[in-house]
Design a protein around this motif. Structure first.
Motif, PDB file in Angstrom:
ATOM      1  N   PRO A 195      -6.696  -6.290  -1.017  1.00  0.00           N
ATOM      2  CA  PRO A 195      -7.796  -7.143  -0.564  1.00  0.00           C
ATOM      3  C   PRO A 195      -7.868  -7.333   0.943  1.00  0.00           C
ATOM      4  N   HIS A 196      -6.764  -7.078   1.661  1.00  0.00           N
ATOM      5  CA  HIS A 196      -6.743  -7.297   3.105  1.00  0.00           C
ATOM      6  C   HIS A 196      -7.093  -6.046   3.895  1.00  0.00           C
ATOM      7  N   LYS A 197      -7.439  -4.963   3.207  1.00  0.00           N
ATOM      8  CA  LYS A 197      -7.785  -3.723   3.901  1.00  0.00           C
ATOM      9  C   LYS A 197      -9.041  -3.121   3.300  1.00  0.00           C
ATOM     10  N   GLU A 198      -9.842  -2.486   4.159  1.00  0.00           N
ATOM     11  CA  GLU A 198     -10.998  -1.765   3.653  1.00  0.00           C
ATOM     12  C   GLU A 198     -10.523  -0.508   2.934  1.00  0.00           C
ATOM     13  N   LEU A 199     -11.174  -0.210   1.811  1.00  0.00           N
ATOM     14  CA  LEU A 199     -10.714   0.901   0.978  1.00  0.00           C
ATOM     15  C   LEU A 199     -10.702   2.217   1.733  1.00  0.00           C
ATOM     16  N   GLY A 200     -11.660   2.417   2.639  1.00  0.00           N
ATOM     17  CA  GLY A 200     -11.726   3.661   3.392  1.00  0.00           C
ATOM     18  C   GLY A 200     -10.584   3.842   4.372  1.00  0.00           C
ATOM     19  N   GLN A 201      -9.851   2.766   4.646  1.00  0.00           N
ATOM     20  CA  GLN A 201      -8.728   2.832   5.579  1.00  0.00           C
ATOM     21  C   GLN A 201      -7.429   3.230   4.892  1.00  0.00           C
ATOM     22  N   VAL A 202      -7.429   3.261   3.574  1.00  0.00           N
ATOM     23  CA  VAL A 202      -6.202   3.503   2.819  1.00  0.00           C
ATOM     24  C   VAL A 202      -6.287   4.850   2.108  1.00  0.00           C
ATOM     25  N   LEU A 203      -5.183   5.586   2.143  1.00  0.00           N
ATOM     26  CA  LEU A 203      -5.106   6.864   1.445  1.00  0.00           C
ATOM     27  C   LEU A 203      -5.315   6.635  -0.058  1.00  0.00           C
ATOM     28  N   SER A 204      -5.768   7.654  -0.763  1.00  0.00           N
ATOM     29  CA  SER A 204      -6.032   7.513  -2.196  1.00  0.00           C
ATOM     30  C   SER A 204      -4.788   7.037  -2.935  1.00  0.00           C
ATOM     31  N   ALA A 205      -5.030   6.242  -3.981  1.00  0.00           N
ATOM     32  CA  ALA A 205      -3.917   5.701  -4.766  1.00  0.00           C
ATOM     33  C   ALA A 205      -3.088   6.809  -5.391  1.00  0.00           C
ATOM     34  N   ALA A 206      -3.727   7.911  -5.761  1.00  0.00           N
ATOM     35  CA  ALA A 206      -2.998   9.020  -6.395  1.00  0.00           C
ATOM     36  C   ALA A 206      -1.941   9.587  -5.448  1.00  0.00           C
TER      37      ALA A 206
ATOM     38  N   SER B 104       7.448   1.722  10.549  1.00  0.00           N
ATOM     39  CA  SER B 104       6.256   1.174   9.906  1.00  0.00           C
ATOM     40  C   SER B 104       5.384   2.317   9.408  1.00  0.00           C
ATOM     41  N   SER B 105       4.632   2.045   8.353  1.00  0.00           N
ATOM     42  CA  SER B 105       3.721   3.055   7.821  1.00  0.00           C
ATOM     43  C   SER B 105       2.657   3.436   8.838  1.00  0.00           C
ATOM     44  N   SER B 106       2.161   2.450   9.584  1.00  0.00           N
ATOM     45  CA  SER B 106       1.124   2.744  10.573  1.00  0.00           C
ATOM     46  C   SER B 106       1.645   3.676  11.661  1.00  0.00           C
ATOM     47  N   ASP B 107       2.896   3.479  12.084  1.00  0.00           N
ATOM     48  CA  ASP B 107       3.477   4.361  13.099  1.00  0.00           C
ATOM     49  C   ASP B 107       3.644   5.779  12.555  1.00  0.00           C
ATOM     50  N   ILE B 108       4.060   5.889  11.289  1.00  0.00           N
ATOM     51  CA  ILE B 108       4.213   7.214  10.677  1.00  0.00           C
ATOM     52  C   ILE B 108       2.863   7.929  10.629  1.00  0.00           C
TER      53      ILE B 108
ATOM     54  N   THR C 215       0.824  -1.201   0.000  1.00  0.00           N
ATOM     55  CA  THR C 215       0.000   0.000   0.000  1.00  0.00           C
ATOM     56  C   THR C 215       0.860   1.255   0.000  1.00  0.00           C
ATOM     57  N   PHE C 216       2.063   1.176   0.584  1.00  0.00           N
ATOM     58  CA  PHE C 216       2.962   2.338   0.660  1.00  0.00           C
ATOM     59  C   PHE C 216       2.190   3.544   1.209  1.00  0.00           C
ATOM     60  N   ASP C 217       1.682   3.383   2.415  1.00  0.00           N
ATOM     61  CA  ASP C 217       0.764   4.365   2.998  1.00  0.00           C
ATOM     62  C   ASP C 217       1.283   4.921   4.325  1.00  0.00           C
ATOM     63  N   PRO C 218       2.427   5.658   4.323  1.00  0.00           N
ATOM     64  CA  PRO C 218       3.242   6.061   3.171  1.00  0.00           C
ATOM     65  C   PRO C 218       4.471   5.162   3.000  1.00  0.00           C
ATOM     66  N   ILE C 219       5.179   5.359   1.887  1.00  0.00           N
ATOM     67  CA  ILE C 219       6.455   4.698   1.679  1.00  0.00           C
ATOM     68  C   ILE C 219       7.464   5.246   2.680  1.00  0.00           C
ATOM     69  N   HIS C 220       8.390   4.387   3.126  1.00  0.00           N
ATOM     70  CA  HIS C 220       9.404   4.828   4.098  1.00  0.00           C
ATOM     71  C   HIS C 220      10.738   4.145   3.805  1.00  0.00           C
ATOM     72  N   TYR C 221      11.740   4.446   4.644  1.00  0.00           N
ATOM     73  CA  TYR C 221      13.084   3.936   4.369  1.00  0.00           C
ATOM     74  C   TYR C 221      13.179   2.409   4.456  1.00  0.00           C
TER      75      TYR C 221
END
Length: 210
Positions: free
Chosen positions: A46-57, A170-174, A13-19
């Motif tokens: 498929p393992h995440k609800e779409l509303g939980q993820v930032l827009s693909a753009a 981790s992306s979640s921590d960021i 998902t790169f939500d967000p990408i990190h080092y």
């Protein structure tokens, strides 16, 4: 792409990408002599609800910014442009059909092995690529681990283990740090940090709780 013989695939998902993502890609390139690594943001994981993820753009833009100084890394829009859920096996089948002479290496974190048996067509996926499994320092994945008993044999046969420096990022921590007003400097590239704050991303209670 005509001269490429080995290609790494790093999805997420790169939500967000990190080092952590970038180090895994760079180490894979070096250790296994890959010509390139494609970073592929998932449109609808498929393992995440779409509303939980930032827009693909937004996520695609951040990946593009993060890798612009490294010619061996490239972002692909294949899953962003494809409708429906983003399944790894479909993405690998697409690239295998497009570049039949290329050997593909799928880069994945060790934690993913514990539920890879539940992925779409894991045996077929293993026929399309080899797996570079990223591990923390000193950790060796053992086939005897009970939690990995449902992993198909073909995945074990196609697996390479790659140790990278132990970065507790981790992306979640960021996301949580941004929502809480805490610094994220040195966790991800400065261009991505600037983009997050300029765009006002990861604000609000829903991010603080994730």
């Amino acid at each position: 792409m005509a001269k490429i013989r080995s290609l790494g695939i790093l999805g997420g998902t790169f939500d967000p990408i990190h080092y952590g993502h970038l180090i895994a890609a760079e180490y894979a390139c070096h250790n296994y002599k890959l010509n390139k690594v494609l970073l592929i943001p998932a449109a609808s994981p498929p393992h995440k609800e779409l509303g939980q993820v930032l827009s693909a753009a937004h996520r695609y833009q951040m990946v593009e910014m993060a890798i612009k100084s490294n010619p061996r890394l490239e972002v692909s829009p294949v899953e962003v442009e494809r409708r429906g859920l983003s399944y790894t096996v479909d993405t690998l089948a697409y690239f295998q059909g497009k570049y039949p002479e290329v050997e593909f290496f799928f880069i994945v974190g060790a934690d993913s092995l514990f539920f890879m048996h539940s992925w779409k067509e894991p045996e077929r996926l293993a026929e399309l690529c080899r797996f570079i499994v990223v591990t923390r320092p000193g950790y060796k994945i053992q086939r005897s681990e009970p939690a990995l008993s449902r992993l198909p044999d073909i995945i074990w046969d196609r697996m390479l283990q790659m140790e990278i420096p132990g970065l507790d990022i981790s992306s979640s921590d960021i996301r949580q740090r941004v929502a809480a007003g805490k610094p994220i400097k040195y966790l991800l590239p400065p261009e991505v940090e600037e983009y997050i704050f300029k765009q006002g991303l990861y604000r609000g209670d829903k991010y603080a709780k994730r």
